[in-house]
Enzyme design. Structure first.
Site, short mmCIF file in Angstrom:
data_model
loop_
_atom_site.label_atom_id
_atom_site.label_comp_id
_atom_site.label_asym_id
_atom_site.label_seq_id
_atom_site.Cartn_x
_atom_site.Cartn_y
_atom_site.Cartn_z
N TYR A 59 68.89 53.91 44.97
CA TYR A 59 68.53 54.05 46.56
C TYR A 59 69.95 54.41 47.23
O TYR A 59 69.66 54.33 48.38
CB TYR A 59 67.84 52.69 47.03
N ARG A 85 55.48 47.43 47.44
CA ARG A 85 54.69 48.34 46.65
C ARG A 85 53.44 48.63 46.78
O ARG A 85 52.64 47.65 47.55
CB ARG A 85 54.88 47.94 45.15
N ARG A 96 58.65 53.13 50.81
CA ARG A 96 59.25 52.26 50.29
C ARG A 96 60.81 52.74 50.06
O ARG A 96 61.69 51.76 50.43
CB ARG A 96 58.77 51.95 49.04
N HIS A 146 55.39 55.11 48.03
CA HIS A 146 56.54 54.77 47.37
C HIS A 146 57.56 55.65 48.32
O HIS A 146 58.77 55.31 48.26
CB HIS A 146 56.56 55.48 45.99
N LYS A 163 56.16 42.74 39.79
CA LYS A 163 56.55 43.15 38.39
C LYS A 163 56.78 41.95 37.44
O LYS A 163 57.76 41.36 37.89
CB LYS A 163 57.22 44.45 38.00
N HIS A 172 63.62 44.34 42.37
CA HIS A 172 64.14 44.80 41.21
C HIS A 172 64.90 43.63 40.09
O HIS A 172 65.83 43.04 40.73
CB HIS A 172 65.16 45.82 41.52
#
Length: 300
Positions: free
Chosen positions: A274, A150, A242, A239, A174, A265
């Site tokens: 994706y 990221r 990515r 992004h 995150k 994730h």
């Protein structure tokens, strides 16, 4: 709306414009949605919990599905921004209503597009004398496309995060979740070449002033590279690289669970976004790899 909410909303809108090149009308609509939500919550949007967002959802009941979808999207992106910036330890966006609208796939790049970007970088590095900024550019793009980082993770890498003898780094993403990210030989070589120009006493791998490179500056650098490579700048961002990393790995046969781990994730459903690999290739994969193919081939 409190000064805290107002300042954070302004920062988010600035980031939105830099990251996606959103139209002025889109940014204005997002700003209006965020400020109205902040006013409804007494200036406490940035610190809102699930209960507060539930009250906000109730307030939206009389609105059209399209309006609710837009408002929810604006707030979810705002909360994701706060989490990325370390301004919230959590992301409460899941508590917002989802009126059944389809989630748009992120933009991506073809392999030919990526090749053009790297060709542009190679041409810059070949200049004599080499500009250290070009070495920095090579390290940035190698890590974005080669490891799927990221933007916030990339710019805040410590100076010695990438070791020449270790093909991975451990990142905290995150929600404070740690993950192991493989680093290619190419990326480690690019980082080593750039790090030689970073003073040993600097804290960050990509320093700028007293801190590290900002996300906005990273977006600007990539858009300039895209323009030089003949690719529309609005098609290239951290992004997008990515997403290209994820898409091209899947096209190469990568396992979805492994990709989930590399991208950081928490939910496999996020990674499944994706998987917009061509239907033709999926059919070919089944026809070539399914166990029954061998069984049928052996039958007379």
């Amino acid at each position: 709306m409190t000064g805290g909410d107002a300042a954070l909303i302004d920062r988010f809108l600035e980031m939105l414009a830099a990251e996606s090149g959103a139209a002025a009308n889109t940014i204005a609509a997002y700003g209006s949605d965020l400020r109205l939500a902040s006013t409804f919550l007494g200036g406490a949007l940035a610190t809102a919990d699930d209960a507060a967002l539930g009250r906000l959802g109730d307030e939206w009941r009389a609105l059209s599905r399209a309006s609710v979808a837009r408002k929810s999207a604006a707030l979810r992106r705002f909360f994701a921004f706060l989490a990325d910036e370390g301004l919230r330890a959590d992301d409460p966006g899941a508590a917002l209503p989802r009126p059944g609208t389809a989630r748009a796939l992120p933009k991506t790049l073809s392999r030919a597009d990526v090749d053009r970007l790297f060709a542009g970088i190679a041409e810059r590095i070949a200049r004599v004398p080499t500009d250290p900024n070009d070495l920095r550019l090579a390290a940035l793009v190698e890590l974005l496309y080669g490891s799927g980082l990221r933007a916030s993770e990339l710019v805040s890498l410590p100076r010695n995060a990438v070791a020449p003898d270790r093909p991975f780094i451990i990142l905290k993403g995150k929600g404070g979740r740690e993950r192991l990210v493989p680093i290619s030989d190419r990326a480690r070589a690019a980082v080593a070449a750039w790090r030689a120009h970073v003073a040993p006493d600097r804290q960050w791998l990509f320093p700028s002033g007293k801190g590290h490179l900002s996300r906005i500056r990273l977006y600007q650098i990539l858009k300039a590279l895209a323009a030089d490579a003949g690719i529309p700048p609005d098609r290239v961002s951290p992004h997008v690289l990515r997403h290209a990393f994820a898409t091209h790995l899947l096209e190469g046969g990568a396992d979805l669970r492994a990709l989930q781990s590399m991208l950081g994730h928490a939910d496999i459903a996020t990674t499944e976004i994706y998987t917009h690999v061509e239907s033709r290739r999926l059919v070919e994969l089944v026809n070539q790899r399914h166990p029954l193919v061998d069984v049928n081939a052996k039958r007379p």
